[in-house]
Write a protein that holds these residues in place. Structure first.
Motif, mmCIF file in Angstrom:
data_model
loop_
_atom_site.group_PDB
_atom_site.id
_atom_site.type_symbol
_atom_site.label_atom_id
_atom_site.label_comp_id
_atom_site.label_asym_id
_atom_site.label_seq_id
_atom_site.Cartn_x
_atom_site.Cartn_y
_atom_site.Cartn_z
ATOM 1 N N ILE A 49 0.834 -1.204 0.000
ATOM 2 C CA ILE A 49 0.000 0.000 0.000
ATOM 3 C C ILE A 49 0.867 1.252 0.000
ATOM 4 O O ILE A 49 0.599 2.225 -0.725
ATOM 5 C CB ILE A 49 -0.937 -0.011 1.221
ATOM 6 C CG1 ILE A 49 -1.927 -1.186 1.124
ATOM 7 C CG2 ILE A 49 -1.701 1.307 1.331
ATOM 8 C CD1 ILE A 49 -2.797 -1.366 2.349
ATOM 9 N N LEU A 50 1.924 1.241 0.802
ATOM 10 C CA LEU A 50 2.827 2.392 0.872
ATOM 11 C C LEU A 50 3.477 2.664 -0.473
ATOM 12 O O LEU A 50 3.508 3.809 -0.944
ATOM 13 C CB LEU A 50 3.889 2.144 1.940
ATOM 14 C CG LEU A 50 4.944 3.248 2.116
ATOM 15 C CD1 LEU A 50 4.291 4.551 2.542
ATOM 16 C CD2 LEU A 50 6.005 2.821 3.126
ATOM 17 N N ALA A 57 -3.888 -5.754 -1.963
ATOM 18 C CA ALA A 57 -2.949 -6.059 -0.879
ATOM 19 C C ALA A 57 -3.629 -6.540 0.400
ATOM 20 O O ALA A 57 -3.190 -7.536 0.993
ATOM 21 C CB ALA A 57 -2.066 -4.840 -0.601
ATOM 22 N N PRO A 58 -4.696 -5.874 0.885
ATOM 23 C CA PRO A 58 -5.310 -6.361 2.130
ATOM 24 C C PRO A 58 -5.857 -7.780 2.027
ATOM 25 O O PRO A 58 -5.903 -8.500 3.028
ATOM 26 C CB PRO A 58 -6.443 -5.349 2.371
ATOM 27 C CG PRO A 58 -5.999 -4.115 1.679
ATOM 28 C CD PRO A 58 -5.288 -4.597 0.451
ATOM 29 N N LEU A 59 -6.273 -8.195 0.833
ATOM 30 C CA LEU A 59 -6.813 -9.542 0.673
ATOM 31 C C LEU A 59 -5.738 -10.608 0.870
ATOM 32 O O LEU A 59 -6.055 -11.758 1.207
ATOM 33 C CB LEU A 59 -7.458 -9.692 -0.709
ATOM 34 C CG LEU A 59 -8.687 -8.812 -0.981
ATOM 35 C CD1 LEU A 59 -9.194 -9.029 -2.396
ATOM 36 C CD2 LEU A 59 -9.790 -9.105 0.034
ATOM 37 N N TYR A 97 -7.098 -4.374 -10.728
ATOM 38 C CA TYR A 97 -7.553 -3.644 -9.543
ATOM 39 C C TYR A 97 -6.401 -2.836 -8.946
ATOM 40 O O TYR A 97 -5.225 -3.139 -9.181
ATOM 41 C CB TYR A 97 -8.088 -4.618 -8.484
ATOM 42 C CG TYR A 97 -9.299 -5.396 -8.916
ATOM 43 C CD1 TYR A 97 -10.576 -4.830 -8.882
ATOM 44 C CD2 TYR A 97 -9.178 -6.710 -9.365
ATOM 45 C CE1 TYR A 97 -11.687 -5.545 -9.268
ATOM 46 C CE2 TYR A 97 -10.298 -7.442 -9.769
ATOM 47 C CZ TYR A 97 -11.543 -6.849 -9.719
ATOM 48 O OH TYR A 97 -12.651 -7.563 -10.118
ATOM 49 N N ASP A 98 -6.754 -1.814 -8.158
ATOM 50 C CA ASP A 98 -5.736 -1.036 -7.453
ATOM 51 C C ASP A 98 -4.949 -1.933 -6.513
ATOM 52 O O ASP A 98 -5.501 -2.842 -5.876
ATOM 53 C CB ASP A 98 -6.387 0.090 -6.630
ATOM 54 C CG ASP A 98 -6.856 1.242 -7.502
ATOM 55 O OD1 ASP A 98 -6.487 1.255 -8.696
ATOM 56 O OD2 ASP A 98 -7.588 2.109 -6.999
ATOM 57 N N ALA A 99 -3.650 -1.657 -6.410
ATOM 58 C CA ALA A 99 -2.791 -2.454 -5.528
ATOM 59 C C ALA A 99 -3.246 -2.347 -4.078
ATOM 60 O O ALA A 99 -3.165 -3.308 -3.311
ATOM 61 C CB ALA A 99 -1.338 -2.004 -5.664
ATOM 62 N N MET A 130 5.370 -2.359 -9.036
ATOM 63 C CA MET A 130 6.024 -2.118 -10.325
ATOM 64 C C MET A 130 5.342 -2.905 -11.440
ATOM 65 O O MET A 130 5.317 -2.470 -12.595
ATOM 66 C CB MET A 130 7.502 -2.483 -10.234
ATOM 67 C CG MET A 130 8.311 -1.591 -9.296
ATOM 68 S SD MET A 130 10.011 -2.192 -9.064
ATOM 69 C CE MET A 130 10.646 -2.065 -10.744
ATOM 70 N N LEU A 131 4.787 -4.071 -11.091
ATOM 71 C CA LEU A 131 4.131 -4.909 -12.096
ATOM 72 C C LEU A 131 2.933 -4.212 -12.716
ATOM 73 O O LEU A 131 2.618 -4.407 -13.892
ATOM 74 C CB LEU A 131 3.717 -6.231 -11.451
ATOM 75 C CG LEU A 131 3.146 -7.318 -12.353
ATOM 76 C CD1 LEU A 131 3.597 -8.688 -11.867
ATOM 77 C CD2 LEU A 131 1.615 -7.272 -12.379
ATOM 78 N N LYS A 132 2.244 -3.377 -11.930
ATOM 79 C CA LYS A 132 1.072 -2.675 -12.449
ATOM 80 C C LYS A 132 1.424 -1.716 -13.576
ATOM 81 O O LYS A 132 0.566 -1.329 -14.353
ATOM 82 C CB LYS A 132 0.383 -1.904 -11.324
ATOM 83 C CG LYS A 132 -0.434 -2.765 -10.385
ATOM 84 C CD LYS A 132 -1.263 -1.927 -9.446
ATOM 85 C CE LYS A 132 -2.290 -1.074 -10.173
ATOM 86 N NZ LYS A 132 -3.305 -1.860 -10.900
#
Length: 250
Positions: free
Chosen positions: A102-103, A237-239, A231-233, A160-162
Motif C-alpha cells: 500500500i505504501l 494487498a489487504p486480501l 484492480y488497485d494495488a 512495479m508490475l502494475k
C-alpha cells in the motif's frame, strides 16, 4: 470486487499457504538447498511456458527485474528463511507485505488510500512488531530477516508490475527463464549437496517441485498478476492477509 474474483483470490491464498508449508518440508526436512530449489522451480516454469516467450515484450529488462522480485528472487529469500524459521512465524512476518505494498502504491503510483485502509496498514505493522519482539512470543532470527526481505521484494515488485502492459502469462514465462538463469549459477557456486538431497528425497521432492511450479507459479501467480493489473494495488494487498492466517492454520 465481484464475488467470483474474491473466490478466485481465496483459492490463490490457499495455494500460497500450502506452498509455504511444502517449501519448509523441502528445505528443512528434505535438506534441499534453498537457492537450488528456487532455481529448479523457476526452471520448470520457464520450460512449461516457453511458447509465451515470444514475441519479446517491450521493456524486457524491467520485466525481468519485476518478475525476479515477485517470483524467483522472492522465493529464494523465503526458502532461505524457512531453513530456520517456522511456517507460522514466517507467515506473521509476511504480513508486513500488505502495508508495504500500500505504501509503495501511494508513493509510486499515486493511489489514494482511505482512512480505514491507512489505519489497517498501521495496525498490521504494529502487530508484526509486537509479535516479533514479545519475549513470550516469536523470537527473531536470521531466517525471519530473509522472510522480511522477501516481503519487501514482493511488495515493491507487485507495485512495479502494475506499470507493465505485458500479459500475465508472458510475465510468468520470462520470470521463470530469467530467474533460473540468475539463481542456478549462484546455487552451483554457493551451495553443495543438491543432487544428493534431491536423490534422497525421491518422488517427494518431485511432487513438491511440481506443486510449487505448476499450481503455485503457473496457475496461482499468473492469476494474481491478472487481478493485480485489473484492480488497485491497495485493494488487492489487504486480501493477501488471508494467506498468513491460512498458513498458520495449516
Amino acid at each position: 470486487m465481484p464475488l467470483r474474483d474474491f473466490l478466485i483470490f481465496l483459492a490463490i491464498c490457499i495455494a500460497w499457504a500450502l506452498n509455504t508449508i511444502v517449501s519448509k518440508l523441502v528445505v528443512s526436512d528434505m535438506a534441499v538447498p534453498p537457492l537450488f530449489y528456487a532455481a529448479a522451480r523457476t526452471l520448470v516454469v520457464g520450460a512449461l511456458l516457453y511458447r509465451y516467450l515470444f514475441p519479446v515484450p517491450a521493456q524486457i529488462w524491467r520485466v525481468c527485474v519485476v518478475t525476479l522480485c515477485v517470483g524467483g528472487g522472492g522465493f529464494a529469500l523465503m526458502f532461505i528463511g524457512l531453513q530456520t524459521a517456522t511456517p507460522s512465524s514466517a507467515a506473521v512476518v509476511v504480513l508486513s507485505q500488505t502495508p508495504l505494498t500500500i505504501l509503495f502504491a501511494v508513493l509510486l503510483l499515486g493511489e489514494k488510500v482511505g482512512i480505514r485502509r491507512f489505519i489497517g496498514m498501521l495496525l498490521t505493522l504494529a502487530g508484526v512488531l509486537v509479535v516479533l519482539f514479545d519475549p513470550v512470543g516469536l523470537h527473531g532470527s536470521i531466517g525471519l530477516i530473509f522472510v522480511g526481505l522477501c516481503a519487501l521484494a514482493g511488495s515493491l515488485g507487485s507495485v512495479m508490475l502494475k506499470q507493465l502492459p505485458t500479459e500475465p502469462i508472458r510475465l510468468q514465462a520470462w520470470g521463470g527463464v530469467s530467474s533460473s538463469i540468475i539463481l542456478m549459477p549462484i546455487s552451483l557456486l554457493l551451495e553443495n549437496g543438491q543432487w544428493t538431497a534431491m536423490d534422497a528425497a525421491g518422488w517427494h521432492f518431485i511432487a513438491a517441485l511440481l506443486f510449487s511450479a505448476v499450481v503455485v507459479s503457473v496457475i496461482a501467480h499468473t492469476t494474481y498478476y491478472g487481478l493485480l493489473q485489473r484492480y488497485d494495488a491497495n485493494m488487492i494487498a489487504p486480501l493477501t492477509l488471508m494467506t498468513p492466517i491460512l498458513t498458520i492454520m495449516g
